[in-house]
Design a protein around this motif. Structure first.
Motif, PDB file in Angstrom:
ATOM      1  N   LEU A 195     -87.788 -86.450 -43.965  1.00  0.00           N
ATOM      2  CA  LEU A 195     -89.237 -86.383 -44.095  1.00  0.00           C
ATOM      3  C   LEU A 195     -89.662 -84.939 -43.871  1.00  0.00           C
ATOM      4  CD1 LEU A 195     -90.177 -89.501 -41.941  1.00  0.00           C
ATOM      5  CD2 LEU A 195     -89.775 -89.404 -44.409  1.00  0.00           C
ATOM      6  N   ALA A 196     -90.542 -84.437 -44.717  1.00  0.00           N
ATOM      7  CA  ALA A 196     -90.978 -83.046 -44.590  1.00  0.00           C
ATOM      8  C   ALA A 196     -92.410 -82.917 -45.067  1.00  0.00           C
ATOM      9  CB  ALA A 196     -90.067 -82.115 -45.394  1.00  0.00           C
ATOM     10  N   GLY A 197     -93.107 -81.930 -44.500  1.00  0.00           N
ATOM     11  CA  GLY A 197     -94.472 -81.706 -44.937  1.00  0.00           C
ATOM     12  C   GLY A 197     -95.111 -80.534 -44.225  1.00  0.00           C
ATOM     13  N   PRO A 198     -96.143 -79.928 -44.828  1.00  0.00           N
ATOM     14  CA  PRO A 198     -96.834 -78.786 -44.216  1.00  0.00           C
ATOM     15  C   PRO A 198     -97.543 -79.184 -42.934  1.00  0.00           C
ATOM     16  CG  PRO A 198     -97.369 -79.005 -46.560  1.00  0.00           C
ATOM     17  CD  PRO A 198     -96.689 -80.263 -46.157  1.00  0.00           C
ATOM     18  N   ARG A 199     -97.645 -78.194 -42.029  1.00  0.00           N
ATOM     19  CA  ARG A 199     -98.364 -78.343 -40.770  1.00  0.00           C
ATOM     20  C   ARG A 199     -99.304 -77.141 -40.624  1.00  0.00           C
ATOM     21  NH1 ARG A 199     -98.633 -82.916 -38.082  1.00  0.00           N
ATOM     22  NH2 ARG A 199     -98.405 -81.932 -36.033  1.00  0.00           N
ATOM     23  N   PRO A 200    -100.262 -77.211 -39.714  1.00  0.00           N
ATOM     24  CA  PRO A 200    -101.183 -76.080 -39.537  1.00  0.00           C
ATOM     25  C   PRO A 200    -100.465 -74.792 -39.139  1.00  0.00           C
ATOM     26  CG  PRO A 200    -102.035 -78.055 -38.463  1.00  0.00           C
ATOM     27  CD  PRO A 200    -100.632 -78.371 -38.882  1.00  0.00           C
ATOM     28  N   GLY A 201    -101.092 -73.678 -39.446  1.00  0.00           N
ATOM     29  CA  GLY A 201    -100.580 -72.379 -39.033  1.00  0.00           C
ATOM     30  C   GLY A 201     -99.395 -71.884 -39.843  1.00  0.00           C
ATOM     31  N   GLY A 202     -99.237 -72.379 -41.062  1.00  0.00           N
ATOM     32  CA  GLY A 202     -98.139 -71.919 -41.900  1.00  0.00           C
ATOM     33  C   GLY A 202     -96.797 -72.516 -41.549  1.00  0.00           C
ATOM     34  N   LEU A 203     -96.777 -73.525 -40.681  1.00  0.00           N
ATOM     35  CA  LEU A 203     -95.533 -74.182 -40.305  1.00  0.00           C
ATOM     36  C   LEU A 203     -95.234 -75.334 -41.257  1.00  0.00           C
ATOM     37  CD1 LEU A 203     -96.168 -74.344 -36.466  1.00  0.00           C
ATOM     38  CD2 LEU A 203     -94.568 -72.814 -37.621  1.00  0.00           C
ATOM     39  N   VAL A 204     -93.982 -75.752 -41.270  1.00  0.00           N
ATOM     40  CA  VAL A 204     -93.570 -76.935 -42.022  1.00  0.00           C
ATOM     41  C   VAL A 204     -92.727 -77.803 -41.105  1.00  0.00           C
ATOM     42  CG1 VAL A 204     -92.313 -77.821 -44.020  1.00  0.00           C
ATOM     43  CG2 VAL A 204     -93.617 -75.701 -44.223  1.00  0.00           C
ATOM     44  N   GLU A 205     -92.941 -79.094 -41.198  1.00  0.00           N
ATOM     45  CA  GLU A 205     -92.222 -80.044 -40.365  1.00  0.00           C
ATOM     46  C   GLU A 205     -91.112 -80.706 -41.172  1.00  0.00           C
ATOM     47  OE1 GLU A 205     -94.007 -82.949 -37.186  1.00  0.00           O
ATOM     48  OE2 GLU A 205     -94.147 -83.898 -39.159  1.00  0.00           O
ATOM     49  N   VAL A 206     -89.992 -80.956 -40.524  1.00  0.00           N
ATOM     50  CA  VAL A 206     -88.918 -81.731 -41.140  1.00  0.00           C
ATOM     51  C   VAL A 206     -88.334 -82.637 -40.064  1.00  0.00           C
ATOM     52  CG1 VAL A 206     -87.140 -79.966 -40.733  1.00  0.00           C
ATOM     53  CG2 VAL A 206     -86.832 -81.645 -42.554  1.00  0.00           C
ATOM     54  N   GLY A 207     -87.997 -83.849 -40.424  1.00  0.00           N
ATOM     55  CA  GLY A 207     -87.482 -84.768 -39.424  1.00  0.00           C
ATOM     56  C   GLY A 207     -86.754 -85.938 -40.022  1.00  0.00           C
ATOM     57  N   GLY A 208     -86.204 -86.765 -39.132  1.00  0.00           N
ATOM     58  CA  GLY A 208     -85.482 -87.940 -39.557  1.00  0.00           C
ATOM     59  C   GLY A 208     -84.832 -88.645 -38.383  1.00  0.00           C
ATOM     60  N   ARG A 209     -83.930 -89.528 -38.712  1.00  0.00           N
ATOM     61  CA  ARG A 209     -83.263 -90.364 -37.725  1.00  0.00           C
ATOM     62  C   ARG A 209     -81.903 -89.756 -37.376  1.00  0.00           C
ATOM     63  NH1 ARG A 209     -84.854 -95.246 -36.660  1.00  0.00           N
ATOM     64  NH2 ARG A 209     -86.063 -95.257 -38.612  1.00  0.00           N
ATOM     65  N   VAL A 210     -81.541 -89.843 -36.087  1.00  0.00           N
ATOM     66  CA  VAL A 210     -80.274 -89.298 -35.591  1.00  0.00           C
ATOM     67  C   VAL A 210     -79.509 -90.400 -34.875  1.00  0.00           C
ATOM     68  CG1 VAL A 210     -79.167 -87.525 -34.164  1.00  0.00           C
ATOM     69  CG2 VAL A 210     -81.371 -87.043 -35.269  1.00  0.00           C
ATOM     70  N   VAL A 211     -78.196 -90.465 -35.098  1.00  0.00           N
ATOM     71  CA  VAL A 211     -77.340 -91.380 -34.350  1.00  0.00           C
ATOM     72  C   VAL A 211     -76.111 -90.615 -33.880  1.00  0.00           C
ATOM     73  CG1 VAL A 211     -78.122 -93.396 -35.653  1.00  0.00           C
ATOM     74  CG2 VAL A 211     -76.035 -92.207 -36.349  1.00  0.00           C
ATOM     75  N   ARG A 212     -75.500 -91.139 -32.838  1.00  0.00           N
ATOM     76  CA  ARG A 212     -74.252 -90.554 -32.357  1.00  0.00           C
ATOM     77  C   ARG A 212     -73.097 -91.132 -33.164  1.00  0.00           C
ATOM     78  NH1 ARG A 212     -73.731 -88.276 -27.328  1.00  0.00           N
ATOM     79  NH2 ARG A 212     -75.596 -89.408 -26.669  1.00  0.00           N
ATOM     80  N   ASP A 213     -72.225 -90.270 -33.627  1.00  0.00           N
ATOM     81  CA  ASP A 213     -71.068 -90.730 -34.378  1.00  0.00           C
ATOM     82  C   ASP A 213     -70.123 -91.443 -33.420  1.00  0.00           C
ATOM     83  OD1 ASP A 213     -68.303 -90.442 -35.724  1.00  0.00           O
ATOM     84  OD2 ASP A 213     -69.678 -89.829 -37.299  1.00  0.00           O
ATOM     85  N   PRO A 214     -69.535 -92.564 -33.815  1.00  0.00           N
ATOM     86  CA  PRO A 214     -68.694 -93.312 -32.885  1.00  0.00           C
ATOM     87  C   PRO A 214     -67.343 -92.685 -32.577  1.00  0.00           C
ATOM     88  CG  PRO A 214     -68.658 -94.327 -35.051  1.00  0.00           C
ATOM     89  CD  PRO A 214     -69.723 -93.262 -35.093  1.00  0.00           C
ATOM     90  N   ARG A 215     -66.970 -91.630 -33.318  1.00  0.00           N
ATOM     91  CA  ARG A 215     -65.666 -91.027 -33.040  1.00  0.00           C
ATOM     92  C   ARG A 215     -65.653 -90.459 -31.626  1.00  0.00           C
ATOM     93  NH1 ARG A 215     -65.753 -86.454 -37.571  1.00  0.00           N
ATOM     94  NH2 ARG A 215     -67.405 -87.809 -38.359  1.00  0.00           N
ATOM     95  N   PRO A 216     -64.509 -90.496 -30.930  1.00  0.00           N
ATOM     96  CA  PRO A 216     -64.463 -90.035 -29.549  1.00  0.00           C
ATOM     97  C   PRO A 216     -64.598 -88.534 -29.434  1.00  0.00           C
ATOM     98  CG  PRO A 216     -62.259 -90.539 -30.336  1.00  0.00           C
ATOM     99  CD  PRO A 216     -63.221 -90.980 -31.416  1.00  0.00           C
ATOM    100  N   ASP A 217     -65.006 -88.087 -28.255  1.00  0.00           N
ATOM    101  CA  ASP A 217     -65.076 -86.664 -27.967  1.00  0.00           C
ATOM    102  C   ASP A 217     -63.693 -86.037 -28.092  1.00  0.00           C
ATOM    103  OD1 ASP A 217     -66.737 -84.418 -26.880  1.00  0.00           O
ATOM    104  OD2 ASP A 217     -65.179 -84.481 -25.346  1.00  0.00           O
ATOM    105  N   GLN A 218     -63.636 -84.835 -28.628  1.00  0.00           N
ATOM    106  CA  GLN A 218     -62.369 -84.174 -28.885  1.00  0.00           C
ATOM    107  C   GLN A 218     -62.444 -82.729 -28.404  1.00  0.00           C
ATOM    108  OE1 GLN A 218     -60.957 -84.911 -33.008  1.00  0.00           O
ATOM    109  NE2 GLN A 218     -62.859 -86.057 -33.212  1.00  0.00           N
ATOM    110  N   PRO A 219     -61.305 -82.087 -28.182  1.00  0.00           N
ATOM    111  CA  PRO A 219     -61.344 -80.667 -27.870  1.00  0.00           C
ATOM    112  C   PRO A 219     -61.855 -79.883 -29.061  1.00  0.00           C
ATOM    113  CG  PRO A 219     -59.100 -81.380 -28.257  1.00  0.00           C
ATOM    114  CD  PRO A 219     -59.941 -82.634 -28.202  1.00  0.00           C
ATOM    115  N   ALA A 220     -62.667 -78.874 -28.788  1.00  0.00           N
ATOM    116  CA  ALA A 220     -63.329 -78.139 -29.866  1.00  0.00           C
ATOM    117  C   ALA A 220     -62.448 -77.040 -30.410  1.00  0.00           C
ATOM    118  CB  ALA A 220     -64.646 -77.553 -29.362  1.00  0.00           C
ATOM    119  N   GLY A 221     -62.019 -77.215 -31.647  1.00  0.00           N
ATOM    120  CA  GLY A 221     -61.405 -76.153 -32.425  1.00  0.00           C
ATOM    121  C   GLY A 221     -60.300 -75.404 -31.721  1.00  0.00           C
ATOM    122  N   GLY A 222     -59.539 -76.060 -30.878  1.00  0.00           N
ATOM    123  CA  GLY A 222     -58.432 -75.381 -30.217  1.00  0.00           C
ATOM    124  C   GLY A 222     -58.841 -74.549 -29.028  1.00  0.00           C
TER     125      GLY A 222
END
Length: 226
Positions: A195-222
């Motif tokens: 979802l996106a749209g103009p906001r006051p002051g020259g700003l623009v809004e963008v948004g949506g739904r977020v979920v946590r991926d079910p994959r387990p936590d892993q070490p980051a990139g070595g």
């Protein structure tokens, strides 16, 4: 050992699809830009966020190949995970609001990385596109229903870094809403929803739904891992 979490940002109404985002909560464990770039490249997500201050919402954003001062899907995902009412990015402060289970951010269009907005005559044309060779960053879009403000889009980063098509791209949605000057509901990729749209002051809004991926936590990139 430094771990990371995986979120899916801009999911469809039933929680499906969305663009995967890697989040390294302990940004202090990877302090240098070169190391962060290496981690982002090894993780291979379209963007990876390093959290430098969770209370202030201070974050640092990387693609597999470059650091970004601002990007939409990392900001939406980080705002959801940290529960803050603002984020601090290299481009500036990003306001956050929550509504009906959705996370929305406000930013300036000029903060968004360069994108070529390429219109097509129909949603079917967009859906039939093949991935172009590496080159410019293209956001292909067409009206599904112009009166209703619904759009079909696909995104082709063209960077040659292993991300041929971006499933959901907040910065491009922000730029398209600024270009058209109206509120939009965008279906991108396999079925992500933005979802996106103009906001006051020259700003623009963008948004949506977020979920946590079910994959387990892993070490980051070595980082500190075998």
């Amino acid at each position: 050992m430094t771990g990371f979490e995986v979120l899916r940002v801009f999911c469809g109404p039933n929680g499906s699809h969305g663009n995967a985002l890697g989040v390294v909560r302990d940004g202090a464990a990877v302090p240098g830009r070169a190391d962060r770039q290496r981690v982002a490249r090894e993780l291979g997500f379209s963007e990876t966020v390093f959290v430098d201050d969770p209370e202030r919402g201070e974050i640092d954003i990387y693609t597999p190949s470059v650091r970004l001062p601002f990007a939409g899907h990392p900001c939406v995902g980080a705002a959801w995970l940290l529960g803050v009412d603002r984020l601090v990015t290299a481009a500036g402060e990003v306001a956050v609001r929550r509504e009906g289970g959705l996370i929305r951010i406000e930013a300036r269009p000029e903060w968004a990385p360069g994108r070529t907005l390429r219109p097509y005559g129909s949603a079917a044309e967009v859906e039939a596109l093949e991935v172009p060779p590496p080159g410019e960053w293209v956001y292909a879009w067409a009206w599904q229903d112009e009166a209703a403000g619904t759009v079909r889009a696909r995104a082709f980063p063209g960077r040659g870094d292993g991300i041929d098509e971006d499933e959901a791209t907040g910065a491009a949605a922000l730029l398209l809403a600024a270009h058209l000057g109206r509120a939009l509901t965008i279906t991108q990729g396999r079925g992500s929803r933005l979802l996106a749209g103009p906001r006051p002051g020259g700003l623009v809004e963008v948004g949506g739904r977020v979920v946590r991926d079910p994959r387990p936590d892993q070490p980051a990139g070595g980082v500190g891992s075998a």
